[in-house]
Design a protein around this motif. Structure first.
Motif, PDB file in Angstrom:
ATOM      1  N   GLY A   1       6.022   4.121   8.328  1.00 41.59           N
ATOM      2  CA  GLY A   1       5.270   5.214   7.732  1.00 41.59           C
ATOM      3  C   GLY A   1       6.104   6.125   6.858  1.00 41.59           C
ATOM      4  N   TYR A   2       5.394   7.012   6.176  1.00 42.23           N
ATOM      5  CA  TYR A   2       6.007   7.891   5.184  1.00 42.23           C
ATOM      6  C   TYR A   2       7.010   8.857   5.818  1.00 42.23           C
ATOM      7  CZ  TYR A   2       6.461  11.289   1.462  1.00 42.23           C
ATOM      8  OH  TYR A   2       6.972  12.135   0.518  1.00 42.23           O
ATOM      9  N   GLY A   3       6.694   9.361   6.997  1.00 48.16           N
ATOM     10  CA  GLY A   3       7.588  10.327   7.647  1.00 48.16           C
ATOM     11  C   GLY A   3       8.972   9.756   7.905  1.00 48.16           C
ATOM     12  N   TRP A   4       9.031   8.525   8.376  1.00 43.94           N
ATOM     13  CA  TRP A   4      10.321   7.889   8.638  1.00 43.94           C
ATOM     14  C   TRP A   4      11.080   7.631   7.343  1.00 43.94           C
ATOM     15  CZ3 TRP A   4      13.154   7.564  12.812  1.00 43.94           C
ATOM     16  CH2 TRP A   4      12.551   7.722  14.046  1.00 43.94           C
ATOM     17  N   ALA A   5      10.362   7.189   6.292  1.00 42.86           N
ATOM     18  CA  ALA A   5      11.025   6.964   5.002  1.00 42.86           C
ATOM     19  C   ALA A   5      11.588   8.277   4.461  1.00 42.86           C
ATOM     20  CB  ALA A   5      10.052   6.344   4.012  1.00 42.86           C
ATOM     21  N   LEU A   6      10.838   9.348   4.620  1.00 40.31           N
ATOM     22  CA  LEU A   6      11.311  10.657   4.183  1.00 40.31           C
ATOM     23  C   LEU A   6      12.539  11.085   4.986  1.00 40.31           C
ATOM     24  CD1 LEU A   6      10.555  12.951   2.229  1.00 40.31           C
ATOM     25  CD2 LEU A   6       9.246  13.961   4.085  1.00 40.31           C
ATOM     26  N   ALA A   7      12.516  10.828   6.288  1.00 32.61           N
ATOM     27  CA  ALA A   7      13.654  11.186   7.142  1.00 32.61           C
ATOM     28  C   ALA A   7      14.896  10.377   6.772  1.00 32.61           C
ATOM     29  CB  ALA A   7      13.291  10.977   8.612  1.00 32.61           C
TER      30      ALA A   7
ATOM     31  N   LEU B   1      14.921  -0.451   0.447  1.00 33.68           N
ATOM     32  CA  LEU B   1      15.066  -0.045   1.843  1.00 33.68           C
ATOM     33  C   LEU B   1      14.013   0.991   2.222  1.00 33.68           C
ATOM     34  CD1 LEU B   1      16.780   0.114   4.514  1.00 33.68           C
ATOM     35  CD2 LEU B   1      17.902   2.048   3.425  1.00 33.68           C
ATOM     36  N   LEU B   2      13.813   1.989   1.362  1.00 37.13           N
ATOM     37  CA  LEU B   2      12.838   3.033   1.681  1.00 37.13           C
ATOM     38  C   LEU B   2      11.408   2.487   1.684  1.00 37.13           C
ATOM     39  CD1 LEU B   2      14.337   6.079  -0.227  1.00 37.13           C
ATOM     40  CD2 LEU B   2      14.330   5.661   2.241  1.00 37.13           C
ATOM     41  N   VAL B   3      11.093   1.554   0.791  1.00 40.45           N
ATOM     42  CA  VAL B   3       9.765   0.934   0.799  1.00 40.45           C
ATOM     43  C   VAL B   3       9.575   0.115   2.073  1.00 40.45           C
ATOM     44  CG1 VAL B   3       8.318  -0.791  -0.347  1.00 40.45           C
ATOM     45  CG2 VAL B   3       9.446   0.966  -1.686  1.00 40.45           C
TER      46      VAL B   3
ATOM     47  N   TRP C   1       8.999   2.533   4.895  1.00 38.78           N
ATOM     48  CA  TRP C   1       7.671   3.095   4.733  1.00 38.78           C
ATOM     49  C   TRP C   1       6.612   2.105   5.199  1.00 38.78           C
ATOM     50  CZ3 TRP C   1       5.621   5.192  -0.614  1.00 38.78           C
ATOM     51  CH2 TRP C   1       4.432   5.868  -0.417  1.00 38.78           C
ATOM     52  N   ALA C   2       6.774   0.844   4.852  1.00 35.02           N
ATOM     53  CA  ALA C   2       5.797  -0.171   5.236  1.00 35.02           C
ATOM     54  C   ALA C   2       5.797  -0.405   6.742  1.00 35.02           C
ATOM     55  CB  ALA C   2       6.097  -1.477   4.509  1.00 35.02           C
ATOM     56  N   LEU C   3       6.959  -0.324   7.369  1.00 37.55           N
ATOM     57  CA  LEU C   3       7.040  -0.612   8.804  1.00 37.55           C
ATOM     58  C   LEU C   3       6.673   0.591   9.673  1.00 37.55           C
ATOM     59  CD1 LEU C   3      10.301  -2.756   8.991  1.00 37.55           C
ATOM     60  CD2 LEU C   3       7.939  -3.543   9.105  1.00 37.55           C
TER      61      LEU C   3
END
Length: 56
Positions: free
Chosen positions: A36-42, A27-29, A32-34
């Motif tokens: 970006g890193y900031g959203w995955a971190l959030a 899910l996090l990957v 991140w792919a869709l």
């Protein structure tokens, strides 16, 4: 009915946790792919906060 001896059930905790980790990682990957890193971190921080609330 037959009288069978009652045996303990196998412990599936570790396979469940591994599968949950793989699903969360996927899910996090995807996030991140869709977006970006900031959203995955959030999303990761939000999920960690939810787990913290559930453990109380």
């Amino acid at each position: 009915m037959r009288d069978r001896p009652v045996t303990p059930v196998e412990n599936f905790t570790r396979p469940f946790l591994v599968t949950g980790f793989l699903a969360l990682f996927t899910l996090l990957v995807l996030v991140w792919a869709l977006w970006g890193y900031g959203w995955a971190l959030a999303v990761g921080a939000g999920l960690a906060g939810l787990v913290g609330l559930c453990r109380r």
